[in-house]
Design a protein around this motif. Structure first.
Motif, short mmCIF file in Angstrom:
data_model
loop_
_atom_site.label_atom_id
_atom_site.label_comp_id
_atom_site.label_asym_id
_atom_site.label_seq_id
_atom_site.Cartn_x
_atom_site.Cartn_y
_atom_site.Cartn_z
N ASP A 55 48.46 40.09 53.31
CA ASP A 55 49.53 39.11 53.48
C ASP A 55 49.38 37.94 52.52
OD1 ASP A 55 47.22 38.28 54.70
OD2 ASP A 55 48.12 37.79 56.62
N GLU A 56 48.45 38.07 51.57
CA GLU A 56 48.32 37.10 50.49
C GLU A 56 48.06 37.83 49.18
OE1 GLU A 56 44.37 34.97 50.53
OE2 GLU A 56 44.35 35.77 52.57
N GLU A 57 48.41 37.22 48.07
CA GLU A 57 48.28 37.89 46.77
C GLU A 57 46.82 37.95 46.32
OE1 GLU A 57 51.08 37.61 43.08
OE2 GLU A 57 49.55 36.07 42.85
N ARG A 58 46.42 39.13 45.83
CA ARG A 58 45.10 39.32 45.25
C ARG A 58 45.28 39.60 43.76
NH1 ARG A 58 41.76 37.13 48.91
NH2 ARG A 58 41.98 38.09 50.97
N ARG A 59 44.74 38.70 42.93
CA ARG A 59 44.90 38.85 41.48
C ARG A 59 43.74 39.68 40.92
NH1 ARG A 59 45.76 33.43 42.56
NH2 ARG A 59 47.96 32.84 42.63
N VAL A 60 44.09 40.57 39.99
CA VAL A 60 43.15 41.55 39.47
C VAL A 60 43.08 41.47 37.96
CG1 VAL A 60 42.59 44.03 39.36
CG2 VAL A 60 43.75 43.10 41.39
N VAL A 61 41.87 41.61 37.40
CA VAL A 61 41.71 41.74 35.95
C VAL A 61 41.04 43.07 35.67
CG1 VAL A 61 39.45 40.58 35.83
CG2 VAL A 61 40.95 40.60 33.83
N VAL A 62 41.50 43.77 34.64
CA VAL A 62 40.95 45.06 34.22
C VAL A 62 40.11 44.84 32.97
CG1 VAL A 62 41.46 47.40 33.44
CG2 VAL A 62 42.89 46.33 35.20
N VAL A 63 38.87 45.32 33.00
CA VAL A 63 37.98 45.19 31.84
C VAL A 63 37.79 46.56 31.23
CG1 VAL A 63 35.77 44.34 30.99
CG2 VAL A 63 36.82 43.27 33.01
N GLY A 64 38.40 46.76 30.07
CA GLY A 64 38.36 48.06 29.39
C GLY A 64 39.77 48.59 29.24
N ALA A 65 40.29 48.59 28.01
CA ALA A 65 41.68 48.98 27.77
C ALA A 65 41.78 50.36 27.16
CB ALA A 65 42.37 47.95 26.88
N GLY A 66 40.91 51.27 27.61
CA GLY A 66 41.02 52.67 27.19
C GLY A 66 42.15 53.35 27.96
#
Length: 217
Positions: free
Chosen positions: A87-98
């Protein structure tokens, strides 16, 4: 509304939490079909689950439903979203752009239901500045700490090579990330201040291979 009875979080297993996610997906499908109420037995029969397990899992968080009637689909969905903190936003970062990282960055599952990917980074100069198929700009891995802090990232997803995974995890934690989803084929060091989930696709293939050699009777 469920009763106030609750089980302490540290007494609830990871498997129980994972099953709550499964129940939520089943309920979302029922809601799309305009189903108003469902019993634990009907839920189990429809989605190949265990009705006793459903009742046991839900009982950790209170008493849901009405005896003889079942669960209100919409209400139970809302309760599960609250339990899973969706019920709240979870921000995500991706490490590795393969290939895998780029695919995850545009996956609807990673950008809906309370989750939003706010960055994807890589250390390859030839990738930096390019756009993923989903339209995200690949940023320099050297900016990872800045990105995490300025964009208030909650979860780090590692899709980098295994020899870099532990270093990346350490950097994520140092920058303030408290949860890591690791797709690199290596086990990360356990640390009490973070929660890590390892998703090794080859381990799952090897698991299936075992049962091809040793079928269940």
């Amino acid at each position: 509304m469920p009763s106030k009875r609750r089980t302490p979080p540290d007494a609830i297993s990871d498997l129980t939490i994972a099953r709550l996610s499964i129940y939520l997906r089943c309920l979302q499908q029922l809601e799309a079909e305009e189903t108003v109420t469902v019993s634990s037995q009907d839920l189990a029969d429809r989605f190949h689950l265990n009705s006793a397990q459903i009742r046991k899992d839900l009982a950790y968080f209170g008493e849901f439903g009405i005896r003889g009637v079942g669960y209100n689909v919409r209400e139970l969905m809302d309760h599960l979203k609250g339990i899973l903190a969706l019920d709240e936003e979870r921000r995500v970062v991706v490490v590795g752009a393969g290939n895998l990282g780029s695919a995850l960055s545009q996956s609807s599952g990673f950008n809906t239901g309370g989750f939003r990917i706010v960055g994807i980074v890589d250390s390859d100069p030839q990738k930096i500045g390019r756009r993923t198929p989903g339209g995200m700009t690949i940023e320099a891995a050297s900016r990872l700490t800045e990105i995490i802090r300025s964009r208030k990232v909650h979860i780090g997803v590692i899709t980098a090579p295994s020899n870099a995974a532990q270093r990346i995890c350490d950097e994520l934690v140092a920058a303030g990330v408290q949860a890591v989803l690791n797709f690199a084929p290596t086990q990360l060091k356990e640390r009490p201040e973070i929660k890590v989930r390892n998703v090794d696709l080859k381990v799952n293939l090897e698991f299936l291979s075992y049962f091809l050699r040793h079928p269940q009777r």
